[in-house]
Design a protein around this motif. Structure first.
Motif, PDB file in Angstrom:
ATOM      1  N   LEU A  71      -1.694  39.355 -17.119  1.00 31.52           N
ATOM      2  CA  LEU A  71      -1.408  39.379 -15.681  1.00 31.52           C
ATOM      3  C   LEU A  71      -0.132  38.631 -15.320  1.00 31.52           C
ATOM      4  N   ASP A  74       4.605  42.404 -14.507  1.00 33.62           N
ATOM      5  CA  ASP A  74       4.470  43.375 -13.418  1.00 33.62           C
ATOM      6  C   ASP A  74       3.480  44.481 -13.755  1.00 33.62           C
ATOM      7  N   GLN A  77      -0.051  43.246 -13.384  1.00 33.89           N
ATOM      8  CA  GLN A  77      -0.369  43.104 -11.962  1.00 33.89           C
ATOM      9  C   GLN A  77      -0.607  44.463 -11.299  1.00 33.89           C
ATOM     10  N   ASP A  81      -3.978  45.713  -9.419  1.00 29.81           N
ATOM     11  CA  ASP A  81      -4.021  46.310  -8.080  1.00 29.81           C
ATOM     12  C   ASP A  81      -4.999  47.483  -8.040  1.00 29.81           C
ATOM     13  N   LEU A 102      -1.238  33.684 -10.634  1.00 29.67           N
ATOM     14  CA  LEU A 102      -1.572  35.067 -10.982  1.00 29.67           C
ATOM     15  C   LEU A 102      -1.813  35.928  -9.747  1.00 29.67           C
ATOM     16  N   ASP A 103      -1.715  35.321  -8.582  1.00 28.03           N
ATOM     17  CA  ASP A 103      -1.940  35.994  -7.293  1.00 28.03           C
ATOM     18  C   ASP A 103      -3.316  36.654  -7.226  1.00 28.03           C
TER      19      ASP A 103
END
Length: 408
Positions: A71, A74, A77, A81, A102-103
């Motif tokens: 993660l 991009d 991630q 999503d 890591l949002d």
């Protein structure tokens, strides 16, 4: 086949060690599909026993699906999503700092999926320590449990990580509450739970008991649980060297034990206050009575008298007794060439008839099919794997290191 109450729900677990994986295990037992998102190194509990999975991983990850993602990039991630967009619940116990890096935040998840329930189990809730990490023994130390549990005079952890498991159970309660609340109460879908605050709540009984006794006695009092100081309450060894645990909480309990052990009732020991004043006498009496009989004979007498007791069992014997076997209260499965039995959630009306006896996943075992289910083409999946954004299980990798051959 009757499904569990969460059948049709999808849970994303970004968990390590115990608290979040235990919560996700309960959700899985209730019928949810749990996708365990792991970093390239895997959950920490995959490497704790001879370089392979520990009992924690095997017991609390059985039946889950493993997708292995990096993660930090991009592509990882972007895959996350899509996973979030199709999930019902996101559950993790990342540290607050790691969650931000890591949002994996409520804001990001809610923006992708407004109906999603988000649950973060962390060290501390709101307060000056909110960003600090904490673990099970830290919760024990900070909430009074460790102070009262001593080995050779030194405050010591209990052993089992019960505070992690309590936090996982509290998380499940909160998640079920959020699902019940419905779409018109979005504030209930952002769940934040501290291990420390869980420990405070679990310790409430003892913390209040200390306050009560201190005020009644007019001096500071550190003994929280009076029953543990009661004479005749505890483990004793029988004639055949087995351990029996006796519950001696009330005067009626004492009378029943005396009848079972063939002891004449002593009027000087009739009340708890009297027995406490003569602790040594009571302990010697109980010990002698227990040592005089083999376990089975004593157990039969105690059962006839309605006295509280059980055998103190070693872990290898727990699942061999009739109460555990009939009806069977555990699942049996094979994993990496070994056979295991792991207790199930004891709520059959809620768990339903889930897919039987699934083992825990190997690291990245379901990466390819899960990515395909997200709509990625085979070439895209190959590119993710080649670039390190996703990882798949290596069929040639040893799960556990083989023990060294004994010297000849």
């Amino acid at each position: 086949m009757v499904p569990g109450i969460l059948a049709g729900k999808t849970v994303l677990e970004l968990g390590s060690m115990i608290a979040a994986p235990f919560a996700a295990h309960i959700l899985s037992q209730l019928g949810a599909t749990v996708i365990k998102i792991e970093p390239p190194a895997g959950d920490t509990t995959r490497k704790l026993v001879r370089g392979g999975p520990s009992g924690t991983y095997i017991a609390y990850s059985r039946g889950k699906k493993s997708i292995c993602l990096d993660l930090r990039g991009d592509d990882g991630q972007a895959i996350l999503d899509r996973l979030i967009a199709g999930a019902d619940i996101v559950l993790h116990n990342l540290s607050p700092g790691a969650a931000r890096r890591l949002d994996v935040t409520y804001q990001r998840c809610a923006a992708l999926n407004s109906a999603l329930v988000y649950c973060h189990i962390k060290g501390y809730g709101e307060g000056p320590l909110a960003d600090e990490p904490a673990s099970n023994p830290i919760a024990e130390a900070a909430t009074g449990v460790m102070y009262a549990n001593r080995v050779d005079g030194r405050p010591s952890r209990l052993g089992p990580s019960y505070h992690d498991q309590f936090a996982g159970s509290y998380a499940v309660i909160a998640i079920l509450g959020a699902l019940l609340a419905g779409d018109d109460q979005p504030e209930r879908r952002n769940l934040d739970l501290g291990l420390y605050e869980t420990g405070l709540h679990v310790a409430a009984r003892d913390l209040v008991a200390v306050q009560l006794k201190s005020q009644l006695l007019g001096r500071p009092e550190q003994e929280p649980s009076a029953e543990f100081a009661m004479p005749g309450y505890g483990a004793y060894r029988t004639a055949d060297q087995r351990w029996i645990y006796l519950v001696m909480l009330t005067d009626e309990h004492w009378r029943r034990f005396c009848r079972a052990a063939g002891l004449a009732e002593d009027p000087d020991l009739a009340t708890l206050r009297q027995r406490r004043r003569q602790r040594d006498t009571v302990e010697a009496t109980v010990r002698a009575a227990v040592e005089a009989l083999p376990f089975d004979a004593l157990a039969a007498r105690l059962a006839d008298a309605g006295a509280g007791y059980t055998e103190v069992l070693s872990a290898d014997r727990v699942l061999t007794v009739p109460q555990a076997r009939e009806p069977r209260k555990y699942a049996e499965f094979d994993f990496a060439g070994y056979a295991f039995a792991s207790p199930d959630l004891p709520l059959p009306a809620a768990t339903g008839e889930a897919e039987p006896n699934l083992p825990p996943p190997l690291l990245g075992e379901h990466t390819r099919p899960l990515l395909a289910g997200l709509g990625y083409a085979a070439a895209e999946i190959d590119a993710f794997i080649a670039g390190g954004a996703a990882h798949v299980h290596d069929p040639d990798a040893e799960v556990w290191a083989k023990p060294a051959r004994a010297a000849e």
